[in-house]
Design a protein around this motif. Structure first.
Motif, PDB file in Angstrom:
ATOM      1  N   VAL A  18       1.611  -2.232  -8.357  1.00 29.96           N
ATOM      2  CA  VAL A  18       1.800  -3.673  -8.206  1.00 29.96           C
ATOM      3  C   VAL A  18       2.605  -4.289  -9.352  1.00 29.96           C
ATOM      4  O   VAL A  18       3.526  -5.075  -9.126  1.00 29.96           O
ATOM      5  N   GLU A  19       2.258  -3.918 -10.601  1.00 30.30           N
ATOM      6  CA  GLU A  19       2.962  -4.526 -11.737  1.00 30.30           C
ATOM      7  C   GLU A  19       4.446  -4.182 -11.729  1.00 30.30           C
ATOM      8  O   GLU A  19       5.293  -5.034 -12.010  1.00 30.30           O
ATOM      9  N   PRO A  34       8.227  -5.625   6.057  1.00 29.90           N
ATOM     10  CA  PRO A  34       8.249  -4.946   7.354  1.00 29.90           C
ATOM     11  C   PRO A  34       7.198  -3.829   7.488  1.00 29.90           C
ATOM     12  O   PRO A  34       6.943  -3.366   8.597  1.00 29.90           O
ATOM     13  N   PHE A  35       6.618  -3.389   6.368  1.00 31.23           N
ATOM     14  CA  PHE A  35       5.596  -2.327   6.380  1.00 31.23           C
ATOM     15  C   PHE A  35       4.416  -2.806   5.535  1.00 31.23           C
ATOM     16  O   PHE A  35       4.171  -2.297   4.433  1.00 31.23           O
ATOM     17  N   VAL A  36       3.644  -3.765   6.022  1.00 30.97           N
ATOM     18  CA  VAL A  36       2.657  -4.414   5.159  1.00 30.97           C
ATOM     19  C   VAL A  36       1.516  -3.492   4.755  1.00 30.97           C
ATOM     20  O   VAL A  36       0.975  -3.614   3.663  1.00 30.97           O
ATOM     21  N   GLY A  37       1.128  -2.536   5.615  1.00 32.32           N
ATOM     22  CA  GLY A  37       0.031  -1.644   5.257  1.00 32.32           C
ATOM     23  C   GLY A  37      -1.220  -2.416   4.897  1.00 32.32           C
ATOM     24  O   GLY A  37      -1.595  -3.381   5.575  1.00 32.32           O
ATOM     25  N   ALA A  38      -1.871  -2.040   3.802  1.00 33.74           N
ATOM     26  CA  ALA A  38      -3.115  -2.703   3.393  1.00 33.74           C
ATOM     27  C   ALA A  38      -2.868  -4.030   2.678  1.00 33.74           C
ATOM     28  O   ALA A  38      -3.803  -4.776   2.416  1.00 33.74           O
ATOM     29  N   GLY A  39      -1.605  -4.310   2.329  1.00 28.58           N
ATOM     30  CA  GLY A  39      -1.275  -5.644   1.818  1.00 28.58           C
ATOM     31  C   GLY A  39      -1.425  -5.857   0.321  1.00 28.58           C
ATOM     32  O   GLY A  39      -1.546  -6.995  -0.128  1.00 28.58           O
ATOM     33  N   SER A  40      -1.371  -4.797  -0.488  1.00 26.46           N
ATOM     34  CA  SER A  40      -1.565  -4.975  -1.930  1.00 26.46           C
ATOM     35  C   SER A  40      -0.487  -5.856  -2.564  1.00 26.46           C
ATOM     36  O   SER A  40      -0.771  -6.628  -3.480  1.00 26.46           O
ATOM     37  N   VAL A  41       0.750  -5.731  -2.097  1.00 27.88           N
ATOM     38  CA  VAL A  41       1.827  -6.551  -2.659  1.00 27.88           C
ATOM     39  C   VAL A  41       1.634  -8.013  -2.248  1.00 27.88           C
ATOM     40  O   VAL A  41       1.758  -8.933  -3.061  1.00 27.88           O
ATOM     41  N   PHE A  42       1.309  -8.230  -0.987  1.00 28.24           N
ATOM     42  CA  PHE A  42       0.989  -9.572  -0.495  1.00 28.24           C
ATOM     43  C   PHE A  42      -0.122 -10.216  -1.327  1.00 28.24           C
ATOM     44  O   PHE A  42      -0.020 -11.376  -1.752  1.00 28.24           O
ATOM     45  N   LEU A  43      -1.179  -9.465  -1.601  1.00 29.52           N
ATOM     46  CA  LEU A  43      -2.343 -10.005  -2.300  1.00 29.52           C
ATOM     47  C   LEU A  43      -2.074 -10.307  -3.769  1.00 29.52           C
ATOM     48  O   LEU A  43      -2.790 -11.103  -4.378  1.00 29.52           O
ATOM     49  N   ASN A  44      -1.042  -9.681  -4.328  1.00 28.17           N
ATOM     50  CA  ASN A  44      -0.801  -9.797  -5.762  1.00 28.17           C
ATOM     51  C   ASN A  44       0.547 -10.432  -6.105  1.00 28.17           C
ATOM     52  O   ASN A  44       1.102 -10.194  -7.176  1.00 28.17           O
ATOM     53  N   THR A  45       1.061 -11.242  -5.195  1.00 24.23           N
ATOM     54  CA  THR A  45       2.262 -12.031  -5.460  1.00 24.23           C
ATOM     55  C   THR A  45       1.972 -13.477  -5.075  1.00 24.23           C
ATOM     56  O   THR A  45       0.957 -13.766  -4.436  1.00 24.23           O
ATOM     57  N   ASP A  46       2.884 -14.366  -5.450  1.00 22.13           N
ATOM     58  CA  ASP A  46       2.647 -15.789  -5.209  1.00 22.13           C
ATOM     59  C   ASP A  46       3.899 -16.459  -4.645  1.00 22.13           C
ATOM     60  O   ASP A  46       4.630 -17.154  -5.350  1.00 22.13           O
ATOM     61  N   TYR A  47       4.143 -16.215  -3.369  1.00 15.52           N
ATOM     62  CA  TYR A  47       5.242 -16.874  -2.660  1.00 15.52           C
ATOM     63  C   TYR A  47       4.691 -18.041  -1.845  1.00 15.52           C
ATOM     64  O   TYR A  47       3.489 -18.097  -1.554  1.00 15.52           O
ATOM     65  N   ASP A  48       5.582 -18.941  -1.458  1.00 15.71           N
ATOM     66  CA  ASP A  48       5.140 -20.089  -0.653  1.00 15.71           C
ATOM     67  C   ASP A  48       4.581 -19.633   0.682  1.00 15.71           C
ATOM     68  O   ASP A  48       3.594 -20.172   1.180  1.00 15.71           O
TER      69      ASP A  48
END
Length: 274
Positions: A18-19, A34-48
Motif C-alpha cells: 500500500v505505501e 479495473p481489478f479491485v480484488g479485496a480493495g486494499s488500495v481503495f481502503l487506503n487512499t483518499d479520492y473524492d
C-alpha cells in the motif's frame, strides 16, 4: 491514517504494498480500479470518488450489498462464524448450497464464510462456475466486523461494477487516475498460471492491458499505474512507462523457508508534460 485491512483474504492482495502504491499514484478526483480484488488500495487512499470493477459477480454483489444494506448482512453472516460451522461437513454443505443458489443475499453471506473458513482464503471456481475451494481446518476463523463496517462506510464514495478491464477503461474520464492489479504474469514459462473467476488471464491479456493503458493515457490525459512481476516480458510490455521496483514477500512453498522476497514492478504511464 492507520493502514486498513480488507475484510476478505485475497491471493495477491496489496495490503503489504500500500505505501509503495500510494507514493506512485497521482492526484486526481476519481480512482478507477479495473481489478479491485479485496480493495486494499481503495481502503487506503483518499479520492473524492472511486470506480471499482471486477469480473467476479459474487465479489461485486457482496460489495454493493455492504454499500446499501450493511447491518442485516453483517448480522446474518456472523451466525456462521461459530464452532458448529467450523467443520468440514458444514463447510461443504454451505459450499453446495452456494453453488446451487442464485440468491444474491445468500451467496454473499456464503462467499465471506467460505473466504474465511476455506483453504488459504482462495477464490476459485471450476469450469462450470462452481466454487471448489476445500475446507481450511482453521482453529477459529476471524470475524472481520470492524473491517466490514469500515468498508461499508468508505463504499459510499464508490461505484462497484461487474466488468472486464476493457469495459472499465472505456469508462475512464479526465480528472481520473487508474490503478491496475491484474493477475500477475508468470515468473517463468513453466510457472502455473492461475485461473481467476473461471477465466484465464492470458499473456495476450497482459499485452492488451498495457496497450489499453497507453492509449487511455494519450486519449484522456490521465495516469495509469500497473503492478506486476518484474520479468523480461513485463518490462517489454511496459516500455513506455516509468518503472519502479519494489520487493515483496511471497510464499512459494508450505514451509517457512519458502518465504522469499521477489521483485515487483510498479509501472506508471503518464501523459507527457505540457
Amino acid at each position: 491514517m492507520k493502514k486498513k485491512r480488507a475484510f476478505l483474504k485475497w491471493a495477491g492482495g496489496k495490503y503489504g504494498l500500500v505505501e509503495d502504491i500510494q507514493r506512485h499514484l497521482p492526484q486526481a478526483n476519481t480512482l478507477v480500479e479495473p481489478f479491485v480484488g479485496a480493495g486494499s488500495v481503495f481502503l487506503n487512499t483518499d479520492y473524492d470518488d472511486y470506480l471499482l470493477a471486477d469480473i467476479n459477480p459474487d465479489l461485486i454483489n457482496l460489495y454493493n450489498l455492504l454499500k446499501t444494506n450493511p447491518q442485516p448482512y453483517i448480522e446474518e453472516v456472523r451466525r456462521l462464524f461459530t464452532s458448529e460451522y467450523n467443520q468440514k461437513q458444514a463447510y461443504l454443505d454451505v459450499r453446495r448450497q452456494f453453488n446451487e443458489s442464485k440468491d444474491i443475499q445468500f451467496r454473499s453471506i456464503a462467499f465471506l464464510y467460505m473466504n474465511r473458513f476455506g483453504f488459504n482464503g482462495l477464490c476459485r471456481y471450476n469450469k462450470k462456475g462452481g466454487f471448489n475451494v476445500p475446507f481450511g481446518s482453521y482453529k477459529k476463523p476471524y470475524f472481520p466486523e470492524a473491517e466490514l463496517e469500515f468498508f461499508s462506510e468508505k463504499s459510499q464514495k464508490a461505484t462497484f461494477i461487474c466488468a472486464g478491464y476493457k469495459e472499465t477503461f472505456d469508462r475512464v474520464r479526465p480528472e481520473s487516475a487508474v490503478y491496475c492489479d491484474p493477475p500477475y504474469a508468470p515468473l517463468s514459462h513453466t510457472a502455473n498460471f492461475t485461473t481467476y473467476a473461471g477465466n484465464g488471464f492470458s499473456l495476450d491479456d497482459q499485452a492488451a492491458l498495457a496497450d489499453i493503458a497507453e492509449r487511455t493515457v494519450a486519449k484522456q490525459k490521465v495516469s495509469v499505474l500497473i503492478s506486476n512481476h518484474d520479468t523480461t516480458l513485463t518490462r517489454r510490455l511496459y516500455h513506455g512507462a516509468k518503472l519502479n521496483v519494489v520487493k515483496v514477500k511471497r510464499t512459494i512453498s508450505r514451509n517457512g523457508a519458502g518465504r522469499n522476497k521477489v521483485d515487483e514492478l510498479l509501472a506508471l504511464f503518464q501523459p507527457p508534460a505540457e
